[in-house]
Design a protein around this motif. Sequence first.
Motif, PDB file in Angstrom:
ATOM      1  N   LYS A  59      10.723   2.219  -8.844  1.00  0.00           N
ATOM      2  CA  LYS A  59      10.951   3.406  -8.300  1.00  0.00           C
ATOM      3  C   LYS A  59       9.752   3.887  -7.525  1.00  0.00           C
ATOM      4  CE  LYS A  59      14.884   5.295 -10.971  1.00  0.00           C
ATOM      5  NZ  LYS A  59      15.110   6.110 -12.083  1.00  0.00           N
ATOM      6  N   ARG A  60       8.587   3.914  -8.313  1.00  0.00           N
ATOM      7  CA  ARG A  60       7.439   4.564  -7.726  1.00  0.00           C
ATOM      8  C   ARG A  60       6.980   3.544  -6.558  1.00  0.00           C
ATOM      9  NH1 ARG A  60       1.846   5.869 -10.989  1.00  0.00           N
ATOM     10  NH2 ARG A  60       0.733   6.548  -8.962  1.00  0.00           N
ATOM     11  N   ALA A  61       7.059   2.339  -6.683  1.00  0.00           N
ATOM     12  CA  ALA A  61       6.798   1.617  -5.595  1.00  0.00           C
ATOM     13  C   ALA A  61       7.550   1.945  -4.340  1.00  0.00           C
ATOM     14  CB  ALA A  61       6.860  -0.042  -5.665  1.00  0.00           C
ATOM     15  N   ILE A  64       6.327   5.247  -3.254  1.00  0.00           N
ATOM     16  CA  ILE A  64       5.174   5.053  -2.369  1.00  0.00           C
ATOM     17  C   ILE A  64       5.369   4.680  -0.915  1.00  0.00           C
ATOM     18  CG2 ILE A  64       2.949   3.536  -2.273  1.00  0.00           C
ATOM     19  CD1 ILE A  64       2.794   4.117  -5.322  1.00  0.00           C
ATOM     20  N   LYS A  65       6.207   3.418  -0.963  1.00  0.00           N
ATOM     21  CA  LYS A  65       6.925   3.075   0.441  1.00  0.00           C
ATOM     22  C   LYS A  65       7.482   3.996   1.307  1.00  0.00           C
ATOM     23  CE  LYS A  65       9.076  -0.750   2.038  1.00  0.00           C
ATOM     24  NZ  LYS A  65       9.952  -2.035   1.641  1.00  0.00           N
ATOM     25  N   ALA A  66       8.217   5.014   0.605  1.00  0.00           N
ATOM     26  CA  ALA A  66       8.732   6.215   1.354  1.00  0.00           C
ATOM     27  C   ALA A  66       7.713   7.214   1.832  1.00  0.00           C
ATOM     28  CB  ALA A  66       9.814   6.939   0.721  1.00  0.00           C
ATOM     29  N   ARG A  72       3.464   7.376   8.184  1.00  0.00           N
ATOM     30  CA  ARG A  72       3.266   6.747   9.396  1.00  0.00           C
ATOM     31  C   ARG A  72       4.167   7.500  10.476  1.00  0.00           C
ATOM     32  NH1 ARG A  72       5.210   1.982   7.929  1.00  0.00           N
ATOM     33  NH2 ARG A  72       3.174   1.354   7.256  1.00  0.00           N
ATOM     34  N   SER A  73       5.344   8.113  10.129  1.00  0.00           N
ATOM     35  CA  SER A  73       5.950   8.764  11.010  1.00  0.00           C
ATOM     36  C   SER A  73       5.330   9.867  11.520  1.00  0.00           C
ATOM     37  CB  SER A  73       7.580   8.991  10.757  1.00  0.00           C
ATOM     38  OG  SER A  73       7.314   9.881   9.608  1.00  0.00           O
TER      39      SER A  73
END
Length: 185
Positions: A59-61, A64-66, A72-73
Motif C-alpha cells: 500500500k505504501r509503495a 508513493i507511486k501515486a 509528475r503530472s
Amino acid sequence: MMKKLTLLLILAAQPALAASGPFFSLRNTDFVVTIAFLLFVGVVLYAKVPKLLGGMLDKRAEGIKADLEEARSLREEAQSILATYERKAREVQAQADEIVVAAKRDAQNAAEQAKADLQVSIARRLKAAEDQIASAESAAVKEVKDTAVSVAVAAAGEVLAKQMTAKDQSSMIDAAIAEVETRLH
C-alpha cells in the motif's frame, strides 16, 4: 517452505550450548529463551504478520507511486503553464517593441510634417511681406507721381497765369470743359 527454513535456522543457532546444565530444563535460561522465541515466531506466523506487513508495504509503495505520478503530472502542468507564460511574455514584448517603433515613426512623421508646415508658413509670410512691400512701394511711387503732377500742374499754372491773358484763359477753360464732356459721354 518459508516456515521450514525459519525453523531450521532457529534450531541451528542453538545458543543453549553456552549455558551450563541440562538443556531441556526450565532452569536453563537458554532453553527458556529459545522456547519464548519459537512461541513468538509461531504467534507472528499464525497472525499472518508477514502478509500484513507485505500488504502495508505494498500500500505504501502504491501511495508513493501515486504521489510520484501526481508530482509528475503537476510538473508537466507547471511546465506547460510556464511555457504559456513565456510565450505570452514574448508576444507582449513583441507588441511593446512594435508600439515603440510605431511611436518613433509617428513622432518622426509629425516632426517632418511640422517642418514642412513651418516652411509653408514661412513662405506664405514672406509672400505676404513681399506683397505688402510691393503695395507700399507702388503707393509711394503713386504718391510721388501725384505730388509731382500736382507740383508740375501748379508750376505750369503759375507760369501760364503769368504768361496768359484773360481771353486765353477763358478759351482754355472752354476747351477743357469740352474735352471732359467728350470723355464722359
